[in-house]
Design a protein around this motif. Structure first.
Motif, PDB file in Angstrom:
ATOM      1  N   LEU A 181     111.620 106.362 -20.125  1.00 55.00           N
ATOM      2  CA  LEU A 181     113.684 106.055 -19.849  1.00 55.00           C
ATOM      3  C   LEU A 181     112.971 107.012 -18.979  1.00 55.00           C
ATOM      4  CD1 LEU A 181     116.037 106.825 -21.985  1.00 55.00           C
ATOM      5  CD2 LEU A 181     115.298 108.743 -21.876  1.00 55.00           C
ATOM      6  N   TYR A 182     114.335 106.163 -18.134  1.00 58.37           N
ATOM      7  CA  TYR A 182     114.149 107.414 -16.546  1.00 58.37           C
ATOM      8  C   TYR A 182     115.474 108.127 -16.680  1.00 58.37           C
ATOM      9  CZ  TYR A 182     110.663 104.487 -14.989  1.00 58.37           C
ATOM     10  OH  TYR A 182     109.896 103.104 -14.954  1.00 58.37           O
ATOM     11  N   THR A 189     134.028 104.079 -29.109  1.00 57.21           N
ATOM     12  CA  THR A 189     133.036 103.663 -29.940  1.00 57.21           C
ATOM     13  C   THR A 189     132.729 102.553 -28.095  1.00 57.21           C
ATOM     14  OG1 THR A 189     133.786 101.682 -31.074  1.00 57.21           O
ATOM     15  CG2 THR A 189     133.410 103.346 -31.783  1.00 57.21           C
ATOM     16  N   ARG A 229     130.762 107.279 -32.204  1.00 51.95           N
ATOM     17  CA  ARG A 229     130.382 107.041 -31.225  1.00 51.95           C
ATOM     18  C   ARG A 229     128.824 107.589 -30.588  1.00 51.95           C
ATOM     19  NH1 ARG A 229     134.479 110.778 -28.232  1.00 51.95           N
ATOM     20  NH2 ARG A 229     134.264 113.095 -29.146  1.00 51.95           N
ATOM     21  N   PRO A 234     118.799 107.121 -14.483  1.00 49.27           N
ATOM     22  CA  PRO A 234     119.969 106.573 -14.726  1.00 49.27           C
ATOM     23  C   PRO A 234     120.747 106.682 -16.015  1.00 49.27           C
ATOM     24  CG  PRO A 234     117.725 105.498 -14.309  1.00 49.27           C
ATOM     25  CD  PRO A 234     117.445 107.146 -13.831  1.00 49.27           C
ATOM     26  N   PHE A 235     119.876 107.446 -17.101  1.00 51.34           N
ATOM     27  CA  PHE A 235     120.164 108.169 -18.091  1.00 51.34           C
ATOM     28  C   PHE A 235     121.495 109.577 -18.477  1.00 51.34           C
ATOM     29  CE2 PHE A 235     120.071 111.053 -21.913  1.00 51.34           C
ATOM     30  CZ  PHE A 235     120.259 109.832 -23.026  1.00 51.34           C
ATOM     31  N   ARG A 248     120.692 101.102 -20.237  1.00 46.36           N
ATOM     32  CA  ARG A 248     119.625 100.515 -20.410  1.00 46.36           C
ATOM     33  C   ARG A 248     118.949  99.672 -19.090  1.00 46.36           C
ATOM     34  NH1 ARG A 248     120.436  97.491 -25.461  1.00 46.36           N
ATOM     35  NH2 ARG A 248     121.404  95.866 -24.134  1.00 46.36           N
ATOM     36  N   HIS A 304     127.679 110.233 -18.577  1.00 47.35           N
ATOM     37  CA  HIS A 304     129.108 110.732 -18.052  1.00 47.35           C
ATOM     38  C   HIS A 304     130.341 109.872 -18.105  1.00 47.35           C
ATOM     39  CE1 HIS A 304     127.954 113.873 -15.595  1.00 47.35           C
ATOM     40  NE2 HIS A 304     127.004 113.190 -15.245  1.00 47.35           N
ATOM     41  N   THR A 305     130.057 108.260 -18.269  1.00 47.39           N
ATOM     42  CA  THR A 305     131.067 107.616 -18.755  1.00 47.39           C
ATOM     43  C   THR A 305     131.396 107.715 -20.341  1.00 47.39           C
ATOM     44  OG1 THR A 305     129.186 105.483 -18.920  1.00 47.39           O
ATOM     45  CG2 THR A 305     131.128 106.113 -17.357  1.00 47.39           C
ATOM     46  N   CYS A 306     130.642 107.822 -21.442  1.00 52.65           N
ATOM     47  CA  CYS A 306     130.671 108.382 -22.907  1.00 52.65           C
ATOM     48  C   CYS A 306     132.264 109.985 -23.065  1.00 52.65           C
ATOM     49  CB  CYS A 306     129.897 109.175 -23.594  1.00 52.65           C
ATOM     50  SG  CYS A 306     128.038 108.247 -23.385  1.00 52.65           S
ATOM     51  N   SER A 358     123.130 109.314 -15.310  1.00 49.30           N
ATOM     52  CA  SER A 358     124.270 108.998 -14.775  1.00 49.30           C
ATOM     53  C   SER A 358     125.130 107.904 -16.002  1.00 49.30           C
ATOM     54  CB  SER A 358     123.656 108.319 -13.962  1.00 49.30           C
ATOM     55  OG  SER A 358     124.867 107.324 -13.471  1.00 49.30           O
ATOM     56  N   ALA A 359     124.341 107.573 -16.634  1.00 52.63           N
ATOM     57  CA  ALA A 359     124.870 106.580 -17.452  1.00 52.63           C
ATOM     58  C   ALA A 359     125.817 107.777 -18.567  1.00 52.63           C
ATOM     59  CB  ALA A 359     124.320 105.446 -18.316  1.00 52.63           C
ATOM     60  N   ALA A 404     131.527 104.027 -25.501  1.00 52.34           N
ATOM     61  CA  ALA A 404     129.626 104.927 -25.699  1.00 52.34           C
ATOM     62  C   ALA A 404     128.943 103.569 -25.834  1.00 52.34           C
ATOM     63  CB  ALA A 404     130.163 105.614 -27.266  1.00 52.34           C
ATOM     64  N   ALA A 457     127.385 104.916 -31.916  1.00 54.49           N
ATOM     65  CA  ALA A 457     127.033 103.029 -31.436  1.00 54.49           C
ATOM     66  C   ALA A 457     126.184 103.372 -30.127  1.00 54.49           C
ATOM     67  CB  ALA A 457     129.056 103.558 -30.843  1.00 54.49           C
ATOM     68  N   PHE A 458     126.170 104.899 -29.721  1.00 56.60           N
ATOM     69  CA  PHE A 458     125.243 104.773 -28.362  1.00 56.60           C
ATOM     70  C   PHE A 458     123.954 105.136 -28.742  1.00 56.60           C
ATOM     71  CE2 PHE A 458     122.621 107.270 -25.535  1.00 56.60           C
ATOM     72  CZ  PHE A 458     123.102 107.442 -24.359  1.00 56.60           C
ATOM     73  N   GLN A 492     117.530 101.055 -16.133  1.00 51.61           N
ATOM     74  CA  GLN A 492     115.953 101.596 -16.325  1.00 51.61           C
ATOM     75  C   GLN A 492     114.563 100.978 -15.796  1.00 51.61           C
ATOM     76  OE1 GLN A 492     115.285 104.563 -18.667  1.00 51.61           O
ATOM     77  NE2 GLN A 492     116.674 104.394 -18.627  1.00 51.61           N
ATOM     78  N   HIS A 538     122.721 101.294 -28.730  1.00 52.56           N
ATOM     79  CA  HIS A 538     122.600 100.456 -28.086  1.00 52.56           C
ATOM     80  C   HIS A 538     121.512 100.940 -26.832  1.00 52.56           C
ATOM     81  CE1 HIS A 538     126.137  98.250 -30.170  1.00 52.56           C
ATOM     82  NE2 HIS A 538     125.751  97.420 -29.269  1.00 52.56           N
ATOM     83  N   ALA A 539     121.126 102.378 -26.781  1.00 47.77           N
ATOM     84  CA  ALA A 539     120.595 102.730 -25.692  1.00 47.77           C
ATOM     85  C   ALA A 539     119.369 102.608 -25.653  1.00 47.77           C
ATOM     86  CB  ALA A 539     121.055 103.981 -25.790  1.00 47.77           C
ATOM     87  N   PRO A 540     118.104 102.602 -25.053  1.00 45.48           N
ATOM     88  CA  PRO A 540     116.874 102.590 -24.255  1.00 45.48           C
ATOM     89  C   PRO A 540     115.764 103.763 -25.613  1.00 45.48           C
ATOM     90  CG  PRO A 540     117.329 103.986 -22.653  1.00 45.48           C
ATOM     91  CD  PRO A 540     119.174 103.500 -23.354  1.00 45.48           C
ATOM     92  N   ALA A 600     125.552 103.649 -23.248  1.00 44.67           N
ATOM     93  CA  ALA A 600     123.814 103.015 -23.684  1.00 44.67           C
ATOM     94  C   ALA A 600     124.155 101.968 -23.225  1.00 44.67           C
ATOM     95  CB  ALA A 600     123.623 102.746 -24.638  1.00 44.67           C
TER      96      ALA A 600
END
Lengths: 464, 243
Positions: A56-57, B229, A13, A60-61, B240, A66-68, A63-64, B232, A16-17, B243, A20-22, B236
């Motif tokens: 990177l802000y 996954t 996981r 929002p980073f 993004r 919390h859903t992982c 905040s997001a 996750a 996976a994060f 941002q 796709h993450a910035p 992500a």
């Protein structure tokens, strides 16, 4: 600073994060692992630190995140799941600049925590000595001695210190043999009932030459644990603990070790044992530790009973007085039990009264093990005068032994029940003997097995 | 809630908690979460402090019980650090501590029974199989059986999340429901996940029409065997997009 060679792989996981993450997310996640737990405020502050020149802000980073699934919510705080944290801690170690900046920032936040926490939303752990030790050691491994301050009577605090120390041992920041760190780990395990693992650690601390409280406590606890099967080594350790505590001018510690020494020495050198016990009382009285004094009176009352019965009875009664006065019901029940046992032949009436009083208190306190023990003694006391009542009490005692899963107690009560029932109900008696035998075999208690077999032989239930 | 070691337990716990907190207007649930990896909720006494903090109860001050000259116990159990200098007596079953603990729990139960009709309360045990049995037993005996059990259908709920079976010796009451979370999606649950994601995207204004939202969702779901996954990845993507 050298990182451990064993670097964990990222979880599926986390992979996976990150895929796709910035950009800058890996660095941001790594810096967040420098804190044991986080609030959003602190997380955003650390992310900003990690992406000073990046895009990177933070808000929002965070905040997001919390859903992982790898972020575990607490109550207003959160932390990473252990496998992801382990990977991220190693990642952060690779970036020395970021690592230093993060721990410096967090160490600064531990200072004046109360004042700062009214201004910012800080995680609770930053208020604790364990946080100071963790972040100081991260910046300078020679500061691992600060973990000494993380040891506390509150098991939660000791556990937290132990977890943080364990992590820093795993990443190779501090030595496995580090006294302050390993002591915390050992004591945390000891309190959680993992005694064998704990004693292995405490044993290695006990042999140290350093004059430290951790060494004295370890020598005391390890010495106490081996006093039955290796009394000579136990006594040497306890004496070492005593010498250390004298150097550290720890009076209460001395009184406690003298109590244990008195118990350990009793069968070997009763004169010295008595001296230690009386000295322990003396110190306890001097420093106003009434509970300790009561405990040692209880021990002295037991060991002096054969030779100085009058004084022994007086000491037990003094222990009862102290426990009654202080509302120490649990201690009171135990001394009443002892006095009841001791008076069974010379004063059966008082003995029964003391045992019933002890039983009543154990019931009030809710100690099932205490009740089971007193029920057994009371039943034995009533065997000759009221067999029916004795049988009832024994069955109750056995049931409590089963509920508390105390095999030793069950084995003893089964043996007594077998003896009691052999005349009026031989079939059931044999069942009890067999059960006692089985329990002793499971516990690998050769002495217990011998006792049951001897009784069965005596009654003609077995031939050999 | 149960799952295998690799199952999406934490993901589900987060979603479940969020739903209780935000989707039960006008009576959102008050959540108290216990986790064995959190020093503030690992042991029962710490759980009790956390309940008081989460419910915003006033500080608990027990009557002082003098144990010896200059030694008091129970006078300020709300203190974050209870320091008993150089104490070796770590195994002592201290009666006064037990009494103070019971009184403190009674106070919590009284408070909760008054509060839960207006504001429901949920206790979440995440990683429930990792707690020490005695701590769960204390919760059962001193909090649940002491009064909350009567409110289980009207405002108090206990939910356990565990990767392994709970210790049977604690004898928890039979659950109203047990959910076993699969590691991976099957055909039906995959379809549900596609619909949920498409609806969410429309709700957040990323798409206005269902077809492209469903197409996007199907594409995302196609590259994930299970929720772990997927969540996750979605987190992500969300980070993004903002941002």
């Amino acid at each position: 600073m050298t990182a451990s060679n064993h670097r964990p792989a990222p979880s599926d996981r986390l992979r996976a994060f990150l895929s796709h993450a910035p950009s800058g997310s890996a660095k941001a996640l790594a810096i967040l692992s420098s804190a044991e737990s986080l609030t959003d405020w602190l997380a955003e502050r650390l992310v900003r630190l990690a992406s000073k020149n990046g895009k990177l802000y933070a808000k929002p980073f965070v905040s997001a995140l919390h859903t992982c699934g790898f972020v575990v919510e607490r109550n207003g705080e959160w932390h990473f799941s252990s496998s992801e944290r382990s990977y991220l801690v190693h990642s952060l170690l690779q970036n020395k600049l970021l690592y230093g900046a993060a721990h410096n920032e967090l160490l600064a936040l531990t200072q004046n925590y109360t004042q700062r926490s009214s201004e910012f939303d800080l995680p609770y752990y930053l208020s604790l000595p364990a946080a100071v030790a963790y972040h100081s050691t991260a910046l300078n491994p020679e500061k691992s001695y600060l973990y000494s301050a993380a040891y506390s009577a509150d098991p939660s605090l000791t556990w937290l210190g132990a977890q943080l120390a364990k992590e820093q041992i795993e990443i190779g920041l501090i030595q496995k043999a580090d006294i302050a760190a390993s002591f915390l780990i050992g004591m945390s395990q000891y309190r959680e009932g993992k005694k064998n693992d704990a004693l292995q650690i405490l044993k290695s601390i006990a042999v140290s030459d350093e004059v430290r409280l951790e060494v004295a406590i370890s020598a005391h606890l390890y010495g106490q644990s081996i006093r039955h099967h290796d009394p000579v080594a136990a006594i040497a350790l306890l004496q070492k603990s005593l010498v250390l505590l004298e150097s550290l001018d720890d009076r209460f510690g001395q009184a406690q070790v003298m109590h244990t020494l008195g118990q350990a020495l009793w069968r070997i050198d009763s004169k010295s044992a008595e001296t230690y016990l009386r000295k322990s009382v003396e110190i306890g009285l001097e420093i106003g530790r009434q509970q300790h004094v009561s405990d040692v009176y209880h021990t002295l009352g037991q060991v002096l009973w054969k030779t100085q019965k009058k004084e022994a009875e007086q000491l037990l009664r003094m222990s009862i007085d102290i426990d009654s006065e202080n509302g120490n019901q649990s201690g009171l029940a135990k001394v009443l039990h002892t006095l009841g046992q001791k008076l069974r032949s010379s004063n059966p009436k008082d003995a029964e009264a003391f045992l019933r009083q002890s039983l009543e208190i154990e019931r009030q306190v809710g100690s099932r093990y205490g009740q089971a023990q007193v029920l057994h003694t009371l039943a034995q006391h009533l065997l000759s005068s009221d067999e029916r009542e004795a049988e009832r009490l024994l069955r109750e005692s056995l049931a409590l032994g089963q509920v508390t899963n105390n095999m030793r107690h069950q084995a003893i009560v089964c043996l007594t029940l077998g003896k009691l029932l052999q005349a009026k109900n031989p079939v059931e008696a044999i069942q009890f003997f067999k059960r006692s035998l089985q329990l002793n075999q499971v516990m690998e208690s050769r002495e217990g097995e011998r006792l049951v077999l001897r009784e069965m032989r005596r009654l003609g239930l077995i031939k050999i | 809630m149960e799952s295998s070691e690799k199952g999406p337990l934490e993901e589900f716990a987060n979603v479940f908690r969020s739903a209780l907190e935000h989707q039960n207007e006008p009576r959102p649930w008050r959540i108290v979460q216990f986790n064995p990896d959190d020093s503030q909720t690992r042991y029962f006494d710490a759980m009790v402090r956390q309940i008081e903090r989460s419910l915003k109860m006033s500080a608990y001050i027990a009557s002082p019980m003098v144990l010896g000259q200059g030694s008091k116990l129970g006078s300020d159990l709300n203190a974050t650090t209870i320091s008993i200098e150089n104490s070796f007596n770590i195994e002592g079953d201290d009666y006064s501590r037990e009494v103070a603990r019971e009184a403190r729990c009674r106070r919590i139960v009284d408070f909760l029974t008054k509060m839960c009709e207006k504001e429901p309360v949920c206790f979440l045990f995440v990683g429930a199989g990792e707690f020490l049995p005695q701590d769960l037993r204390h919760f059962r005996e001193l909090i649940w059986d002491a009064g909350l059990v009567d409110f289980q259908s009207s405002g108090v709920m206990v939910v356990t999340f565990s990767h392994r079976a709970l210790d049977q010796s604690i004898s928890w009451p039979s659950p109203d429901a047990t959910v076993c979370l699969a590691d991976n999606y099957d055909e039906e649950s995959r379809q549900h996940a596609v619909e949920d994601l498409a609806n969410q995207l429309i709700l957040e204004g990323k798409y206005t029409m269902p077809e492209p939202a469903t197409a996007y969702s199907t594409g995302v779901l196609d590259s994930h065997a299970g929720p772990a996954t997927l969540y996750a990845t979605l987190a992500a993507i969300a980070s993004r997009m903002k941002q």
